[in-house]
Scaffold this active site. Structure first.
Site: not given
Length: 438
Positions: A134, A136, A182, A302
Site C-alpha cells: 500500500t 499509504d 485514507r 498519478e
C-alpha cells in the site's frame, strides 16, 4: 493437500508500484521448483463467484522483465469475499478446482483480512501468505519497515510537489495538495517533509479526536498570515485525505456542496477536502481584509501505477521470493516482511486489532523524532510565536488585528502542539530502560 499443487497469486485493493516485481519473483521461484503458477485475474472478483475462467498460467518467460513496470500484470480489484460467507466458500472451492494448494495474496489491510478469513474457511486445504502492499504505508509493520510502493509513491509525489512549489512562488499563489492516505498520514508527511512544503496536515496530529472544520481552516489561514507577514504570498500545504475523518461530520453537513445519504450522513468518499478548505480559507481571509489565490489539487492516482524506483524493485523481489519460498517449504498463515535484510514472517493473528476484529492500522507516531523535525520545519502558527512580541505584532498587523484580538483568534491552535525535540546527551548505556507502551 500436497506441497506440489499449483501456486496461485492474487492482487487486491488499489495499485502500488512494485506489484509486478512481487508477481515475477514469486513466479520464478515457483517455476524453478517445478510448481505450476497461476495468476488469478482481478483479485477475488471472479473466484468468489465460482468463476475459474479468469486465470492466467504464468511462466518465467512471461514475467522475467515485468519488475520494471508499474501496474499489475494480472489486474486488481477491491472485491471483498468476506462480505458474504458464500463468497468465501466459493473462493476456496474455485482455488481447489484449479488444483491450487498455496496462495500468495498481495494487498493492504483489507486484502490481508480477506487472506485470514480465506485461510479459516479453507480449514487446512490451502496454505496462504500475504505480501503487504500500500502506498499509504499503514500496515502494522515495525516503524522502520515500509510497505512496498510507498517509497516510489513518495518519490513521484515529491517531484510533483517540487514543481508546484516553483509554480506557487512564480505566480504568488497557494496550492492545497491532498495526498492519499485514507486513515494515516504517512504519504502526506513523507511528501511534505522531503519536498520542504510549507506545512503538512495529517489526522494523527489530532490524536484521534473529532475536531471542528474551523480548526483546520484556521491552521491554514494562520500559515498564510505568517507567510504574508514575511513578504511571501505563496505556499504549498499538503493535506492527508484522512483529515476528513477527523472533522466533525456536522460541520461538513452544513456545506452546500457535500453529498449526504438518505439518513443525512455525509458521504465521506465524496468529500473533496481540498476544495472545501479552499473555499473556507478564502472566506476566513476575507474577514481580515486579506485574499489569496488558492488552487486545490489531488495527487494519488498519478502515483499508484508509477514504475517502481530501484528501492521498491529490490524490496519487492525479496518479498515475492520469500513468499513463494515460505509456502513451498510448508509455511502458511503469515504476512511476509523483510526486516534488517532478513525474512520475518508475521503470524496472521498478530495483525488483528482485538478491539475491532480487523487488521491493525499503523499511524504516524507524532511523538517520534521524525515528526518533531517535520513540525519544526513547517511554517504555521507555533506556541513560541506568542512568546515573541515582534513576531506577534507582525502577524497581528498583517491581519489588521490588535495583539489581543490575534491571540483570541489563533492562540487556541497551539494548545495541543507536541513538544519539540529534546536531545539527550547521556551515554546510551546510562539511560534508563524505556517504559514499554501498549
Amino acid at each position: 493437500m500436497t506441497q506440489h499443487g499449483a501456486l496461485a497469486i492474487l492482487v487486491g485493493g488499489g495499485p502500488a508500484p512494485g506489484i509486478n516485481s512481487v508477481i515475477g519473483a514469486a513466479t520464478i521461484r515457483g517455476a524453478l521448483d517445478g510448481v505450476p503458477v497461476l495468476g488469478v485475474r482481478d483479485g477475488f472478483e471472479w473466484i468468489m463467484k465460482g468463476d475459474v475462467e479468469h486465470v492466467t498460467p504464468l511462466t518465467i518467460e512471461d514475467v522475467s522483465r515485468i519488475h520494471f513496470r508499474g501496474g499489475s500484470q494480472i489486474g486488481i480489484s477491491r472485491a471483498n469475499p468476506t462480505s458474504d460467507p458464500q463468497h468465501l466458500e466459493n473462493s476456496v472451492l474455485s482455488l481447489l478446482r484449479l488444483g491450487v494448494s498455496q496462495l500468495v495474496t498481495i494487498g493492504g489491510d483489507d486484502t490481508a483480512f480477506s487472506a485470514m478469513k480465506l485461510l479459516e474457511e479453507a480449514r487446512g486445504r490451502l496454505r496462504i501468505v500475504h505480501v503487504p502492499k500500500t502506498i499509504d504505508n499503514d500496515l502494522d509493520l515495525p516503524a522502520s519497515v515500509d510497505t512496498f510502493g510507498f517509497q516510489t509513491a513518495r518519490h513521484v509525489g515529491v517531484d510533483i510537489v517540487k514543481n508546484l512549489m516553483v509554480d506557487a512562488k512564480t505566480t504568488s499563489r497557494w496550492y492545497f495538495v491532498t495526498a492519499m492516505g485514507r486513515k494515516a498520514g504517512h504519504l502526506a508527511l513523507g511528501i511534505g517533509k522531503a519536498a520542504g512544503a510549507t506545512l503538512t496536515l495529517i489526522p494523527e496530529e489530532f490524536a484521534g479526536q473529532r475536531i471542528r472544520l474551523k480548526t483546520v481552516v484556521d491552521t491554514l489561514v494562520g500559515a498564510i498570515i505568517k507567510r504574508l507577514s514575511h513578504g511571501r504570498r505563496d505556499g504549498v500545504a499538503i493535506l492527508a485525505e484522512g483529515l476528513v475523518l477527523s472533522i466533525d461530520p456536522a460541520d461538513l453537513a452544513q456545506l452546500d456542496d457535500v453529498e449526504t445519504d438518505a439518513h443525512g450522513n455525509v458521504r465521506l468518499d465524496e468529500v473533496n477536502i481540498g476544495e472545501i478548505l479552499k473555499a473556507q480559507v478564502r472566506e476566513r481571509l476575507k474577514a481580515f481584509g486579506l485574499k489569496a489565490t488558492i488552487v486545490a489539487k489531488n495527487i494519488g492516482y498519478e502515483l499508484r501505477c508509477a514504475d517502481p524506483i530501484p528501492f521498491d524493485m529490490e524490496y519487492t523481489r525479496d518479498l515475492g521470493y520469500c513468499a513463494a519460498k515460505y509456502l513451498l517449504a510448508g509455511g502458511s498463515g503469515t504476512m511476509i516482511s523483510m526486516q534488517s535484510g532478513n525474512l520475518v514472517p508475521i503470524p496472521f493473528e498478530r495483525l488483528v486489532d482485538p478491539a475491532t476484529g480487523r487488521t491493525k492500522v499503523r499511524m504516524v507516531d507524532t511523538h517520534s523524532t521524525r515528526y518533531a523535525i517535520a513540525r519544526r520545519y513547517m511554517i504555521r502558527i507555533r506556541r513560541d510565536d506568542f512568546d515573541d512580541p515582534q513576531e506577534l505584532a507582525r502577524f497581528a498587523a498583517t491581519a489588521s488585528l490588535s495583539l489581543d484580538e490575534f491571540c483570541q483568534e489563533f492562540q487556541y491552535l497551539v494548545s495541543d502542539e507536541p513538544p519539540g525535540l529534546v536531545v539527550d546527551l547521556a551515554p546510551a548505556g546510562s539511560r534508563p530502560s524505556p517504559v514499554p507502551r501498549d
